[in-house]
Design a protein around this motif. Sequence first.
Motif, short mmCIF file in Angstrom:
data_model
loop_
_atom_site.label_atom_id
_atom_site.label_comp_id
_atom_site.label_asym_id
_atom_site.label_seq_id
_atom_site.Cartn_x
_atom_site.Cartn_y
_atom_site.Cartn_z
N PRO A 248 69.76 -16.40 -2.49
CA PRO A 248 70.61 -16.56 -3.07
C PRO A 248 71.70 -15.71 -2.72
N LEU A 249 72.90 -15.80 -3.58
CA LEU A 249 74.10 -14.78 -3.41
C LEU A 249 73.38 -14.31 -4.58
N MET A 250 73.29 -12.34 -3.89
CA MET A 250 72.67 -11.66 -4.03
C MET A 250 73.40 -10.43 -4.46
N ILE A 251 73.60 -9.76 -5.74
CA ILE A 251 73.76 -8.13 -6.16
C ILE A 251 73.05 -7.41 -6.44
N ASP A 252 73.28 -7.01 -5.38
CA ASP A 252 71.99 -5.28 -5.72
C ASP A 252 72.88 -4.41 -6.40
N PRO A 253 72.38 -3.86 -7.49
CA PRO A 253 72.30 -2.63 -8.44
C PRO A 253 73.36 -1.72 -7.86
N SER A 254 73.78 -1.54 -6.53
CA SER A 254 74.16 -0.58 -5.59
C SER A 254 75.89 -1.22 -6.42
N GLY A 255 76.01 -2.66 -6.66
CA GLY A 255 77.16 -3.35 -6.29
C GLY A 255 77.55 -4.57 -4.96
N VAL A 256 76.43 -4.42 -4.04
CA VAL A 256 76.49 -5.10 -2.87
C VAL A 256 76.56 -5.86 -3.16
N TYR A 257 77.08 -6.97 -2.32
CA TYR A 257 76.59 -8.08 -2.95
C TYR A 257 76.50 -9.14 -1.71
#
Length: 392
Positions: A248-257
């Motif tokens: 999917p469109l993934m958003i990591d806790p670090s802010g990287v998507y």
Amino acid sequence: MKTAYDVVIIGGAATGSSVAYHLAADPAFGGRVLVLEQDPSYARAASALSAASIRQQYSSAINVQISLFGIRFLRAAPDLLAVDGDRPALSLHEGGYLFLASAEGRAALEAGHRVQRAHGADIAFLEPEALAARFPWLDGSGIAAGCLGLSGEGWFDGWSLFMALRRKARSLGVDYRAGRALAVESAGGRVTGVRLEDGTFVAAGTVVNAAGAGGRALAASAGIDIPVHMKKRMIFTFTAEDPPPGLPLMIDPSGVYVRPEGRGFLCGCAPPPEDDPDSGDFEVDHAFFEDTVWPRLAARIPAFERLRQGRAWAGHYDMNAFDQNAFVGAVAGLDGFLLANGFSGHGLQQSPAIGRGLAELIAHGRYLSLDLAPLGFDRLAGNTPMRELKVV
């Protein structure tokens, strides 16, 4: 050349053209509409340079409601925006968003999920075991939970959307003119029109500020200070030898998507606040990808440890420093002046609902379909921010 209109809209990309379309399509409105666009090529418009995606995973109820209308509009757009039987192809792919949270972010993820579900968004809350079963290619280190859009979220062809809005508006009688609006003029507490850079004055009873990067200066010309700042955001593309299936469109806790794009992927990340000055340039810092984005991306999805970089570009968020939500609607003390500024990266996906709402405000004097009052400019004067926690 006409120099008097009922409504002048400054900015002809997604938001401005959405206002124009919805206004021209409203049977209750019979006036003349002009859209001013300083760059008809739209080469540097935020709408054209966006990652072009839509989600309901917001922390604010109004943003969830805006995007629920947005996805319905995108699904229906080929019919709604058809001109002479020519239906636009928006390439809508409802691949979902996947927000990942650390232990520190789990409570906020749960709170947002409650808001989203309360308003009918199709979002699943996934514990670490469910994430591992559904996405075996995901490294779950440090992940306490995730939220996945099962339907109604994904990505689309943003260029085709606002070109279709523009074309439909013109077919309904809206005039478009190339020109830079220099100032909004007024008298006696009411807007009188717009002064162009070439000296032309266009009279109007209503002026809509949908000027994106130029919105703050235009508001200032009318004596209105809006705390909207231009922040550069870079998008990087790449291909991978062993791409993860069903990303999917993934958003990591670090802010990287990251999300799929054709046969490859696109990704990005906001820089830390101390390295995020106001910016008007379009230069790409490739070291930011190599030093910040890629390491975080590869740590979360090991398949991306080996990749081949593609093209990259930069655009701008018109970031509302007050609370990361747009200012939409009327301004007290200046009748006939409407704002659509400070979308903080959400403008393209919110443009259908914002256009509809402002058109209703102009044609009917009030919001009919969805009350956009929570986005009103009066919250600044009252120091009552409606902070959006999920800004990507």
